[in-house]
Design an enzyme around this catalytic site. Sequence first.
Site, short mmCIF file in Angstrom:
data_model
loop_
_atom_site.label_atom_id
_atom_site.label_comp_id
_atom_site.label_asym_id
_atom_site.label_seq_id
_atom_site.Cartn_x
_atom_site.Cartn_y
_atom_site.Cartn_z
N THR A 1 0.82 -1.22 0.00
CA THR A 1 0.00 0.00 0.00
C THR A 1 0.85 1.27 0.00
O THR A 1 0.35 2.35 -0.29
CB THR A 1 -0.90 0.05 1.25
OG1 THR A 1 -0.04 0.16 2.41
CG2 THR A 1 -1.76 -1.19 1.37
N ASP B 1 17.46 3.27 -2.65
CA ASP B 1 16.91 3.23 -1.30
C ASP B 1 17.96 3.79 -0.33
O ASP B 1 19.02 3.17 -0.12
CB ASP B 1 16.57 1.76 -0.94
CG ASP B 1 15.88 1.64 0.41
OD1 ASP B 1 16.38 2.25 1.39
OD2 ASP B 1 14.86 0.94 0.49
C1 PRP Z 1 11.96 5.25 3.09
C2 PRP Z 1 12.54 6.63 3.32
C3 PRP Z 1 11.40 7.38 3.96
C4 PRP Z 1 10.20 6.77 3.27
C5 PRP Z 1 9.73 7.69 2.18
O1 PRP Z 1 12.00 4.53 4.25
O2 PRP Z 1 13.68 6.66 4.13
O3 PRP Z 1 11.30 7.19 5.35
O4 PRP Z 1 10.62 5.52 2.70
O5 PRP Z 1 8.61 7.19 1.58
P1 PRP Z 1 7.19 7.88 1.64
O6 PRP Z 1 7.41 9.34 1.44
O7 PRP Z 1 6.48 7.24 0.49
O8 PRP Z 1 6.56 7.55 2.95
P2 PRP Z 1 11.55 3.01 4.37
O9 PRP Z 1 10.11 2.91 4.77
O10 PRP Z 1 11.98 2.27 3.15
O11 PRP Z 1 12.35 2.50 5.63
P3 PRP Z 1 13.93 2.48 5.93
O12 PRP Z 1 14.38 3.91 6.11
O13 PRP Z 1 13.99 1.70 7.20
O14 PRP Z 1 14.63 1.78 4.79
#
Ligand code: PRP
Length: 209
Positions: A108, A200
């Site tokens: 999602t 990432d």
């Molecule tokens: C990534 C990134 C942000 C988020 C951005 O983290 O560091 O926190 O996704 O996405 P959004 O704007 O669509 O919410 P992730 O959830 O992959 O976790 P991580 O930092 O632990 O890898």
Amino acid sequence: MTPQVHVSPHPLVNHKMALLRDQRTDPKKFRELVREISVLLTYEATADLATERLSITTPLGQSDERKLAERVGLVPILRAGLGMVEGVWSIMPNAEVWHIGLRRDEQTLEPIEYYARLPVSPTVDVCLVLDPMLATGGSAAAAVGILREWGAKRIKFVGIIASSEGIHHFSEAHPDVPLFLAAVDQHLNDAGLIVPGLGDAGDRLFGTG
Ligand code: PRP
């Protein structure tokens, strides 16, 4: 309200962004660049902090100076926001750090909170939410929502790359929160990754990609 988006035009930021985006940049260099870019963006994000006067005795006399009058809290969004803390701390060593853990549901793309331990009431005047990536904007918006519920009054977001649609989504939820960024990219792919972006950020910081 028009989104308050500040994209740094600074040549040093531009130069470091090219290195950061490059797929050949290894985790050690990547961490260093995230730290350095965080310093430069925080310099811009803190330009309106209040100061108060004080008198300092130099070896040759008195000098009227200023010191920060506001308490600053850093709020890294786990994991990738952690990579920004050391840089910001290097210029604001007294900042408190409060962690918020959010991960995106892979299907999602909605943020799921897994960690937030804040004291009963706010202990800082200004919160800087730190996260290198603002993709859909869901994580940043959720983090600001948590801080609002906590009672935080002034909140700023310091990121590195944001997508246009993420900015739109975030600013609809929190129109009064300014965003300080190094770049805005136009496109999100089906997996919710910013294109061209840098991949990432969490994986590249922690060597888990
Ligand atoms: C990534 C990134 C942000 C988020 C951005 O983290 O560091 O926190 O996704 O996405 P959004 O704007 O669509 O919410 P992730 O959830 O992959 O976790 P991580 O930092 O632990 O890898």
